[in-house]
Design a protein around this motif. Structure first.
Motif, PDB file in Angstrom:
ATOM      1  N   UNK A 100      34.608  42.952 -10.358  1.00  0.00           N
ATOM      2  CA  UNK A 100      35.486  43.547 -11.353  1.00  0.00           C
ATOM      3  C   UNK A 100      35.919  42.553 -12.429  1.00  0.00           C
ATOM      4  N   UNK A 159      48.875  38.464 -11.018  1.00  0.00           N
ATOM      5  CA  UNK A 159      48.018  37.485 -10.342  1.00  0.00           C
ATOM      6  C   UNK A 159      48.881  36.776  -9.311  1.00  0.00           C
ATOM      7  N   UNK A 168      45.792  28.379  -9.020  1.00  0.00           N
ATOM      8  CA  UNK A 168      44.556  29.141  -9.156  1.00  0.00           C
ATOM      9  C   UNK A 168      44.822  30.594  -8.780  1.00  0.00           C
ATOM     10  N   UNK A 169      44.286  31.550  -9.554  1.00  0.00           N
ATOM     11  CA  UNK A 169      44.512  32.948  -9.161  1.00  0.00           C
ATOM     12  C   UNK A 169      43.712  33.306  -7.910  1.00  0.00           C
ATOM     13  N   UNK A 205      42.431  44.457  -7.224  1.00  0.00           N
ATOM     14  CA  UNK A 205      41.286  44.584  -8.134  1.00  0.00           C
ATOM     15  C   UNK A 205      40.278  43.463  -7.941  1.00  0.00           C
ATOM     16  N   UNK A 206      40.477  42.609  -6.956  1.00  0.00           N
ATOM     17  CA  UNK A 206      39.489  41.557  -6.695  1.00  0.00           C
ATOM     18  C   UNK A 206      39.340  41.367  -5.204  1.00  0.00           C
ATOM     19  N   UNK A 207      38.443  40.465  -4.868  1.00  0.00           N
ATOM     20  CA  UNK A 207      38.256  40.059  -3.486  1.00  0.00           C
ATOM     21  C   UNK A 207      37.792  41.187  -2.583  1.00  0.00           C
ATOM     22  N   UNK A 208      37.175  42.199  -3.187  1.00  0.00           N
ATOM     23  CA  UNK A 208      36.551  43.207  -2.341  1.00  0.00           C
ATOM     24  C   UNK A 208      35.315  42.578  -1.706  1.00  0.00           C
ATOM     25  N   UNK A 209      34.868  43.173  -0.640  1.00  0.00           N
ATOM     26  CA  UNK A 209      33.590  42.683  -0.100  1.00  0.00           C
ATOM     27  C   UNK A 209      32.511  42.866  -1.151  1.00  0.00           C
ATOM     28  N   UNK A 210      31.525  41.992  -1.198  1.00  0.00           N
ATOM     29  CA  UNK A 210      30.441  42.158  -2.181  1.00  0.00           C
ATOM     30  C   UNK A 210      29.793  43.522  -2.041  1.00  0.00           C
ATOM     31  N   UNK A 211      29.438  44.104  -3.179  1.00  0.00           N
ATOM     32  CA  UNK A 211      28.767  45.401  -3.139  1.00  0.00           C
ATOM     33  C   UNK A 211      27.359  45.233  -2.596  1.00  0.00           C
ATOM     34  N   UNK A 268      38.546  34.702  -8.990  1.00  0.00           N
ATOM     35  CA  UNK A 268      38.864  35.023 -10.381  1.00  0.00           C
ATOM     36  C   UNK A 268      38.609  33.839 -11.295  1.00  0.00           C
ATOM     37  N   UNK A 278      44.342  39.508  -7.576  1.00  0.00           N
ATOM     38  CA  UNK A 278      44.849  40.281  -8.715  1.00  0.00           C
ATOM     39  C   UNK A 278      45.199  41.665  -8.209  1.00  0.00           C
ATOM     40  N   UNK A 307      23.553  45.254  -2.319  1.00  0.00           N
ATOM     41  CA  UNK A 307      22.564  45.056  -3.388  1.00  0.00           C
ATOM     42  C   UNK A 307      21.474  46.103  -3.270  1.00  0.00           C
ATOM     43  N   UNK A 359      34.160  36.427  -5.035  1.00  0.00           N
ATOM     44  CA  UNK A 359      34.989  37.245  -5.945  1.00  0.00           C
ATOM     45  C   UNK A 359      36.167  36.438  -6.480  1.00  0.00           C
ATOM     46  N   UNK A 380      47.065  45.678  -9.177  1.00  0.00           N
ATOM     47  CA  UNK A 380      47.596  46.656 -10.130  1.00  0.00           C
ATOM     48  C   UNK A 380      48.669  47.462  -9.399  1.00  0.00           C
ATOM     49  N   UNK A 399      29.827  36.557  -7.019  1.00  0.00           N
ATOM     50  CA  UNK A 399      29.924  37.836  -6.322  1.00  0.00           C
ATOM     51  C   UNK A 399      30.101  37.675  -4.815  1.00  0.00           C
TER      52      UNK A 399
END
Lengths: 149, 166
Positions: free
Chosen positions: A74, B118, B130-131, B158-164, A111, B134, B166, A109, B136, A106
């Motif tokens: 994202x 953040x 360091x962020x 909005x971050x640090x999800x498992x990688x999508x 930032x 993140x 492939x 993740x 919302x 990726x």
């Protein structure tokens, strides 16, 4: 600079406009993005010709589809240093700044700041709604890395 | 005297004729709501979990980033556990950085807000801020006994999800 009866609600509405600029891009709502410029609002990158009105959305759609923004998801806009002042009750100016945050790695993740930029805006109230009359984007760049001796 | 009473009656009628939303002080409400949104991070940053729980009043609902839900004072207890477990193993000091705040009113005593943050933590190697996360926020806010509180706060990471895949 003017002071007028609706100044506070105008500041609220303009702040919402500036935030919506990024929110629309973050949710990939390029039609909604273009509406922020009305029919003849100009979106001016620091170099080159300005893009006008509805075409701003198409330009951003292309950038997000094929440009570097497409690869690090994202990503989102982080706005700060916002200033607004009024020239008339229906015409305002604003300066603000933004970090475009991405997650280039990726796996982790983690930032990262992809781009920093400042905005120089002319804003106009049209049919009771504030929109961009002209937005000028100036990327902040450190330039190429210094060559080590 | 009769003239005075007539004047008084007209004045009261005039006050009553002003809509409730026009009588309130919106600038003050916006300042109070902004302070509430800042207190959310400030109480966590100072590990004041009782103070954090009070931001939700008796029955305000907190839905955390992982979807875990708690109500009222239990929200503070939930966050006490989260920080005690320290699942990310983060160092200190760490702090919340808030931005992109937009507040709209549904009435004199109800509002909505969206904002982002953040969570800044020291990098283990360099110690630089360091962020790490993140988030919302989507908020329903209510004024109770003159004080703005979270009626419902939903945190969406909005971050640090498992990688999508492939």
């Amino acid at each position: 600079m003017t002071s007028h009866a609706t100044e506070m609600e105008d500041r609220v509405a303009i702040h919402a406009l500036l935030i919506e600029y990024g929110a629309a891009l973050d949710r990939r709502d390029f039609d909604g993005f273009a509406k922020l410029f009305g029919e003849d609002g100009a979106y001016q990158l620091s170099t080159g010709a300005a893009t006008i009105g509805p075409k701003t959305g198409e330009m951003m759609r292309e950038i997000f589809a094929t440009g570097p923004n497409a690869t690090a998801v994202p990503n989102f806009h982080l706005f700060f240093n916002e200033l607004i002042w009024f020239e008339t009750p229906d015409l305002a100016r604003s300066t603000s700044a933004c970090l475009f945050m991405t997650t280039p790695d990726q796996e982790t993740r983690k930032l990262s700041v992809a781009v920093a930029a400042t905005y120089d805006d002319e804003l106009i109230r049209e049919n009771g709604t504030w929109r961009f009359k002209r937005r000028t984007l100036k990327p902040l760049s450190n330039g190429p890395a210094t060559v080590k001796p | 005297m009769t003239r005075f009473l007539r004047f008084l009656a007209l004045a009261l009628l005039a006050i009553g004729a002003i809509p409730a939303h026009a009588q309130r002080n919106e600038a003050r409400d916006r300042a109070d709501i902004h302070a509430l949104l800042m207190a959310y991070g400030a109480t966590l940053d100072s590990r004041d979990f009782d103070g954090f729980g009070k931001l939700f009043g008796e029955d305000g609902v907190y839905v955390g980033g992982g979807g875990r839900e708690a109500k009222g004072a239990a929200a503070g207890e939930m966050m006490r556990q989260v920080f005690a477990n320290n699942p990310n193993g983060v160092g200190e000091p760490n702090f919340h950085l808030f931005y992109n705040e937009v507040v709209t009113f549904d009435g004199p005593d109800r509002a909505r807000a969206t904002s982002m943050s953040l969570w800044m933590v020291p990098d283990q190697a360099t110690k630089r801020p360091t962020p790490l996360l993140a988030g919302r926020y989507e908020d329903e806010l209510v004024r109770k006994n003159g004080k703005w509180l979270f009626a419902r706060r939903v945190v969406k990471s909005v971050t640090n999800r498992p990688p999508e895949a492939k």
